[in-house]
Enzyme design. Structure first.
Site, PDB file in Angstrom:
ATOM      1  N   ARG A 224       7.168  -0.543  -5.389  1.00  0.00           N
ATOM      2  CA  ARG A 224       6.167  -0.612  -4.319  1.00  0.00           C
ATOM      3  C   ARG A 224       6.799  -1.282  -3.102  1.00  0.00           C
ATOM      4  O   ARG A 224       7.501  -2.294  -3.227  1.00  0.00           O
ATOM      5  CB  ARG A 224       4.935  -1.420  -4.770  1.00  0.00           C
ATOM      6  CG  ARG A 224       4.089  -0.737  -5.838  1.00  0.00           C
ATOM      7  CD  ARG A 224       3.342   0.460  -5.275  1.00  0.00           C
ATOM      8  NE  ARG A 224       2.468   1.084  -6.260  1.00  0.00           N
ATOM      9  CZ  ARG A 224       2.792   2.106  -7.032  1.00  0.00           C
ATOM     10  NH1 ARG A 224       4.015   2.627  -6.918  1.00  0.00           N
ATOM     11  NH2 ARG A 224       1.932   2.615  -7.887  1.00  0.00           N
TER      12      ARG A 224
ATOM     13  N   GLU B 158       3.711   5.656   4.949  1.00  0.00           N
ATOM     14  CA  GLU B 158       4.036   6.965   4.380  1.00  0.00           C
ATOM     15  C   GLU B 158       3.061   8.020   4.919  1.00  0.00           C
ATOM     16  O   GLU B 158       1.857   7.859   4.764  1.00  0.00           O
ATOM     17  CB  GLU B 158       3.960   6.907   2.855  1.00  0.00           C
ATOM     18  CG  GLU B 158       4.988   5.960   2.230  1.00  0.00           C
ATOM     19  CD  GLU B 158       4.939   5.947   0.699  1.00  0.00           C
ATOM     20  OE1 GLU B 158       4.208   6.780   0.112  1.00  0.00           O
ATOM     21  OE2 GLU B 158       5.634   5.116   0.101  1.00  0.00           O
TER      22      GLU B 158
ATOM     23  N   HIS C 100       8.752   8.985  -1.833  1.00  0.00           N
ATOM     24  CA  HIS C 100       7.873   8.570  -2.931  1.00  0.00           C
ATOM     25  C   HIS C 100       7.756   9.677  -3.987  1.00  0.00           C
ATOM     26  O   HIS C 100       6.663  10.104  -4.355  1.00  0.00           O
ATOM     27  CB  HIS C 100       6.487   8.206  -2.380  1.00  0.00           C
ATOM     28  CG  HIS C 100       5.758   7.205  -3.247  1.00  0.00           C
ATOM     29  ND1 HIS C 100       4.798   6.353  -2.767  1.00  0.00           N
ATOM     30  CD2 HIS C 100       5.840   6.929  -4.584  1.00  0.00           C
ATOM     31  CE1 HIS C 100       4.319   5.605  -3.748  1.00  0.00           C
ATOM     32  NE2 HIS C 100       4.945   5.936  -4.858  1.00  0.00           N
TER      33      HIS C 100
END
Length: 348
Positions: free
Chosen positions: A266, A295, A314
């Site tokens: 994270r 993001e 991701h």
């Protein structure tokens, strides 16, 4: 016996039901009630709700309509990304277990579950894909694989990079793993297979159980020691009030100039400005990040101007089978726990 399942856009309630039907929950007849949490969205549309629950927690998002009524007499609750909020837990006095099958636990109010002594089975659906990907990030960053590819695509035949004076093979580097949960263990297993020295910092892991799994690593007493001694630091923690921004300039400045930071966990574990600063002034050799604080990245992001970072969008856990089939992994762990009373993936 009443069981509530909550499907979403990534894991269908149908698959959760199929998994529940082969869980060894007892001889009573099972009444399975299915709810949906944005199941009608596309994968891309669902991403907004993923980010919402990861950033704001289960008590600050919309829960499935009508579910509180069914939870009043529910024995079990199983889900993927859907919230398990304080309100949902409070109205369910018969609840014996909650099970979830995703990477993090931001969707679950763990504090209330602990207060109620309700066990939580947490299956990291994509542990193997993330461990594979993390190893790939290490190789891509330390050996400039992605940068060389990008240069060729842009008409350049680059053979010289900012880490040239530090380049070496993986077995000559010590990897420091922060967090030896399920993903951390899977990464260590891979590193052991490659004869890579491993340091571990995790004050919560049972070292006897760790070694019974056949894993080889040296445990250190502090993050400071791990950051000082590692050539590659890889993060595998959840974001909690205690771990948010735990990686700051104080720790980063302890790293060797030849070292690398890898993050497939994270973004909020790290103070963004501190990592940017040390990379911009070449205080460490590089970093590889599968997660970011924004993001997707904006076109003017300072991350795009760095020559010593590998960025991916991701995707570490994104394989065709890991997410859709995760309820069956949950089924295996639930059955193991009910049979033995122990699991590496239970939180009490």
């Amino acid at each position: 016996m009443k069981i509530v399942v909550i499907g979403d856009a990534l894991v269908s309630s149908r698959t959760l039901i199929e998994a529940v039907q082969v869980m060894n929950l007892g001889e009573e007849e099972k009444e399975i009630i299915a709810y949906e949490w944005y199941s009608d969205l596309t994968k891309d549309e669902f991403q907004e709700h993923i980010l919402d629950i990861e950033r704001n927690g289960p008590d600050n998002v919309i829960i499935p309509k009508g579910i509180l009524l069914d939870l009043k007499d529910a024995d079990y609750l199983f889900c993927h990304y859907a919230p398990v909020s304080s309100e949902m837990i409070q109205v369910a006095p018969k609840l014996k277990m909650v099970g979830t099958c995703r990477g993090g636990l931001e969707n679950v109010n763990i504090k209330i579950l602990r207060e109620k002594s309700i066990p939580l089975i947490h299956v990291i659906r994509n542990a193997d894909p993330v461990a594979d990907f993390t190893l790939g990030l290490m190789l891509a960053e330390t050996r400039n694989i992605a940068r060389a590819h990008c240069a060729i695509k842009n008409g350049k035949w680059e053979k010289s990079f900012s880490n040239d004076s530090y380049k070496t093979i993986l077995t000559n580097q010590t990897v420091g793993v922060v967090g030896a949960g399920y993903i951390g263990k899977q990464l260590i297993k891979r590193l052991n297979g490659l004869n890579v020295p491993v340091l571990v910092f995790d004050p919560f892991v049972n070292q006897d159980n760790f070694r019974r799994l056949g894993l080889v690593a040296s445990f250190v007493d502090s993050l400071e020691q791990l950051f000082k001694e590692s050539d590659i630091v890889s993060l595998h923690m959840r974001v909690t009030p205690d771990t948010k921004h735990i990686i700051n300039k104080d720790l980063l400045n302890l790293m060797k100039p030849s070292s690398y930071l890898i993050n497939s966990a994270r973004a909020d574990l790290i103070v963004e400005s501190d990592l940017l600063d040390i990379l911009q002034r070449k205080g460490i050799a590089g970093a590889a990040l599968d997660v970011n604080w924004t993001e997707p990245l904006m076109s003017d992001s300072p991350w795009l101007s760095l020559t010593n970072v590998t960025l991916t969008p991701h995707i570490a856990g994104d394989t065709i089978d890991a997410i859709p089939k995760s309820p069956f992994l949950l089924k295996d762990v639930v059955n193991e726990y009910l049979k033995t009373g122990y699991s590496d993936m239970i939180i009490k």
